[in-house]
Scaffold this active site. Structure first.
Site, PDB file in Angstrom:
ATOM      1  N   LYS A   1       2.719   9.624   6.117  1.00 29.25           N
ATOM      2  CA  LYS A   1       3.753  10.470   6.369  1.00 29.25           C
ATOM      3  C   LYS A   1       3.384  11.515   7.531  1.00 29.25           C
ATOM      4  O   LYS A   1       2.060  11.690   7.674  1.00 29.25           O
ATOM      5  CB  LYS A   1       4.268  11.494   5.171  1.00 29.25           C
ATOM      6  CG  LYS A   1       4.685  10.528   4.066  1.00 29.25           C
ATOM      7  CD  LYS A   1       6.305   9.871   4.572  1.00 29.25           C
ATOM      8  CE  LYS A   1       6.884   9.265   3.334  1.00 29.25           C
ATOM      9  NZ  LYS A   1       6.939  10.241   2.081  1.00 29.25           N
TER      10      LYS A   1
ATOM     11  N   HIS B   1       3.467  17.447   8.340  1.00 26.77           N
ATOM     12  CA  HIS B   1       4.914  18.238   8.726  1.00 26.77           C
ATOM     13  C   HIS B   1       4.354  19.744   8.549  1.00 26.77           C
ATOM     14  O   HIS B   1       3.388  20.382   8.311  1.00 26.77           O
ATOM     15  CB  HIS B   1       5.716  18.113   7.376  1.00 26.77           C
ATOM     16  CG  HIS B   1       6.824  18.609   7.598  1.00 26.77           C
ATOM     17  ND1 HIS B   1       7.173  19.934   7.069  1.00 26.77           N
ATOM     18  CD2 HIS B   1       8.063  18.287   8.134  1.00 26.77           C
ATOM     19  CE1 HIS B   1       8.474  20.258   7.539  1.00 26.77           C
ATOM     20  NE2 HIS B   1       9.133  19.301   8.208  1.00 26.77           N
TER      21      HIS B   1
ATOM     22  N   HIS C   1       3.189  21.830   5.955  1.00 32.59           N
ATOM     23  CA  HIS C   1       1.701  21.633   5.318  1.00 32.59           C
ATOM     24  C   HIS C   1       0.847  22.946   6.232  1.00 32.59           C
ATOM     25  O   HIS C   1      -0.337  23.026   5.973  1.00 32.59           O
ATOM     26  CB  HIS C   1       1.110  20.391   5.722  1.00 32.59           C
ATOM     27  CG  HIS C   1       1.884  19.279   4.881  1.00 32.59           C
ATOM     28  ND1 HIS C   1       2.436  18.305   5.446  1.00 32.59           N
ATOM     29  CD2 HIS C   1       1.964  19.019   3.776  1.00 32.59           C
ATOM     30  CE1 HIS C   1       2.864  17.486   4.863  1.00 32.59           C
ATOM     31  NE2 HIS C   1       2.534  17.763   3.594  1.00 32.59           N
TER      32      HIS C   1
END
Length: 724
Positions: A262, A265, A268
């Site tokens: 993933k 983002h 985070h």
């Protein structure tokens, strides 16, 4: 390579520094929610957001209940909707109060006293919890405490910790609140007057000032400057560090923790920045720090990803940009799953959404994950490849933020035998029970707001909470930590409270060493089409915006030999300073214009302040060793010089106090107030063109300020620039 300075405007008002050193409130607020079966959000460890085409089995965060905990009372309020942009009173959380930390033994000050005597000052006596070898203010604290104890008859063990910081320099450098000593039968105001008059004339402090029930102590400029400046210039990067404070202790800091395959983002970002700062902080005070990234590297989503990669994957794109490519694959295959379920739906729910549908793609994903759990070699190979490529990309992204890790752990690393042992302990302690085939732990007898936590599904598979329990047990067995910090968003307060409660009720002796450092959310971070925002894109945007700001001054821009590199460093600084400028629990709006501005208290302004000090040093062209031999009398007559020195002396205190608050803003606020003092003195404390002795003394002060500013920026995880 010279980089021309950019024009900025900054406040020139010298403000006091004591207020930022106030201890944080002991009230601790926690947000409690019913935790869904999967506590890891789709974007990473315990982080909830809404990605493109979210997985079907990821529930949205439910209604919150807020529990406020302090040493004496517990109150509960209901929060039916998550407040947007409002500060909520929450802070770090432990399962149970830890026993008082025993005071550190007095330091050996033999060498220090020899140095003080050489400077013409009397020796001091070190006391428990004092660190005069590394903290100049503690020299004065020890001296004042000794003299007050002799005058008052009050134990020095009570007086020393009662000598506190002040709100502003006009109230002194240290302050004693007489009522804090709890002397019975005497009026505090009378004692303040009596002790002030009896305090002896000395080389360290001016006569104390009594104001009602307070005693204010002002350091003598000659004593402060004579010791402070050579101390900073000699210790350099070590000034402000207190290695004896945490000597022999070990802390695990778990932070960032995204999901494998993933994107890193924006959600985070806060965990990464705060966790990196806390790691640096604990190292600065002598702890051995284990930086740990607990990756989301297990679960059915890998089955979904495997099926999707078989359909839409590209080997070339995987090698070029694994994170973004795997994310694109994940989005596309989830669209397939959704379309299949809609096509086979047998009805609709109250909101008109299709229900009862099935998906062959989803079934294929479950089958793949079943093979993965069973140890199928082909499935394991593909999973391992996705994991390794993702970590490689993460390492590159983290390096841009000056973040490194000692351990890349993850859910997949938790041993099945450990989880089985944890389940057995829960059963033996009478904590777990069966409910419709699932295994639950009812935590309401301990705190009704904690609810019932599921630790095993009816099909026998474990859940995120189960793996967290096992991971904590394995970490203690391996590292024997003195403290373990989870840097996780406040949205997962309940999950951490449930975890800590279970560890405590299992009678694990180290349970109260676990701490949750939580934080609020970044608001307004979305692309034009409302999709997720990747951190790499955020950093690219700030670099571009910073570059455009630099171009507005064509003449100066032409002198910059590496403008893109400077724009990148300063842009990252802008992102990180905006994140750390307020209390970590507060939500804050993402403001690109603010982050790239040189006006006010911003990251670019902080970099400019450092580069300007470097410029003064270069232009003065005075050998560094000459700065150790100056006439401090040249500086003692300047209020600007003395106040700046008083601020520089406080840096070690700021570091130690931040260890209590775990707030990056404590350091950020100090650095800005110190740079305000700098900017207000440039016109009256010139170096270039002045007589040699004057120039040398002033440069010693400026070079000391540069060292402190640079040390503070590095503690925050920033890279100070030398030219700008």
């Amino acid at each position: 390579m010279p980089i021309a300075p950019l024009r900025i405007t900054a406040s020139t008002t010298a403000r006091g520094l004591g207020s930022l050193l106030r201890r944080a409130s002991t009230g601790i607020a926690q947000t409690a929610k019913f935790v869904p079966e999967k506590s890891r959000g789709p974007l990473g460890r315990r982080f909830y957001s809404t990605p493109v085409t979210p997985p079907q089995d990821r529930p949205a965060p439910p209604t919150a209940t807020t529990t406020t905990i302090n040493p004496t009372t517990t109150t509960t309020t209901t929060n039916t909707k998550e407040p947007q942009g409002k500060a909520r009173r929450k802070d770090d959380f432990r399962m149970a109060p830890q026993p008082p930390t025993p005071p550190t033994a007095p330091e050996d000050v033999t060498a220090l006293n020899a140095h003080l005597t050489k400077l013409g000052f009397p020796p001091i006596t070190a006391y428990p919890d004092s660190h005069p070898n590394t903290n100049p203010v503690d020299i004065f604290r020890c001296f004042i405490a000794e003299k007050l104890a002799a005058i008052s008859g009050v134990s020095v063990d009570l007086i020393y910790p009662s000598l506190e910081w002040t709100n502003s320099f006009d109230k002194g450098d240290l302050l004693l609140a007489i009522p804090r000593l709890r002397i019975k039968g005497r009026v505090p105001a009378d004692l303040a007057k009596e002790w002030a008059e009896a305090f002896p004339e000395n080389e360290y402090t001016q006569p104390p000032v009594h104001t009602q029930t307070f005693l204010q102590f002002f350091f003598k400029p000659k004593a402060l400057l004579s010791y402070l400046l050579p101390n900073i210039l000699t210790k350099k990067e070590q000034y402000g560090r207190c290695p004896d404070l945490g000597k022999g202790k070990r802390v695990i800091v778990e932070f960032s923790s995204p999901n494998i395959a993933k994107p890193f983002h924006a959600g985070h970002l806060r965990s990464t920045i705060i966790g990196g700062f806390l790691s640096n902080l604990y190292e600065a005070v002598g702890w051995e720090v284990i930086r740990m990234n607990y990756l989301g590297d297990w679960g059915k989503q890998f089955g979904v990803l495997a099926v999707g990669f078989e359909r839409y994957g590209s080997e070339a794109q995987l090698l070029e940009d694994p994170i973004h490519h795997l994310f694109d694959v994940y989005v596309r295959v989830n669209q397939d799953i959704r379309a299949e379920k809609e096509a086979t739906a047998t009805g609709k729910d109250a909101d008109g959404k299709p229900t009862g549908g099935t998906s062959t793609t989803d079934n294929e994903a479950r089958e793949f994950f079943a093979r993965l759990e069973a140890g199928d070699a082909q499935a394991r190979e593909l999973w391992s490849r996705f994991r390794e490529l993702s970590i490689k990309k993460y390492v590159a992204t983290y390096s841009r933020l000056n973040i490194t890790y000692d351990v890349y752990s993850g859910e997949s690393q938790v041993g099945a035998d450990t989880m089985a042992h944890a389940s057995k302990l829960l059963e033996e302690k009478g904590l777990s029970s069966k409910d419709k085939g699932a295994v639950i732990v009812d935590l309401t007898p301990f705190n009704k707001k904690l609810g019932k936590a599921i630790v095993q599904k009816s099909d026998g598979t474990t859940l995120y909470l189960t793996r967290d329990i096992g991971a904590a047990m394995e970490r203690y067995e391996k590292y024997k930590f003195d403290k373990m910090i989870y840097v996780v968003a406040s949205q997962q307060d309940l999950h951490l409270q449930q975890l800590f409660t279970i560890l405590d009720k299992l009678d694990l002796p180290w349970a109260n060493r676990c701490m949750h450092i939580n934080f609020g959310m970044v608001l307004g971070m979305s692309t034009r089409n409302g999709t997720v925002v990747f951190l790499d894109d955020i950093l690219a945007d700030t670099k571009e915006s910073m570059h455009e700001v630099m171009k507005t001054n064509a003449d100066k821009y032409a002198q910059v030999t590496n403008p893109e590199e400077v724009a990148d460093v300063v842009g990252r600084t802008g992102v990180m300073i905006q994140d750390m400028s307020g209390k970590r629990i507060n939500n804050y709006p993402f403001d690109m214009k603010r982050m790239t501005s040189f006006e006010g208290d911003t990251g670019p302004y902080l970099q400019y302040a450092h580069s300007r000090l470097c410029s003064i040093t270069r232009k003065a062209n005075i050998p560094e060793e000459d700065l150790l031999d100056i006439d401090v009398g040249i500086l003692t007559g300047s209020t600007h010089a003395v106040n700046l020195a008083r601020a520089l002396a406080q840096w070690p205190d700021v570091v130690v106090n931040t260890l209590k608050t775990h707030e990056p803003t404590t350091v950020v606020t100090y650095l800005f107030k110190m740079t305000h003092l700098l900017s207000s003195g440039y016109d009256v404390l010139r170096v270039v063109g002045e007589e040699e002795g004057v120039a040398r003394a002033r440069l010693a002060l400026y070079e000391s300020a540069r060292r402190v500013l640079g040390n503070g920026m590095r503690l925050l995880g920033l890279t100070p620039v030398e030219r700008m």
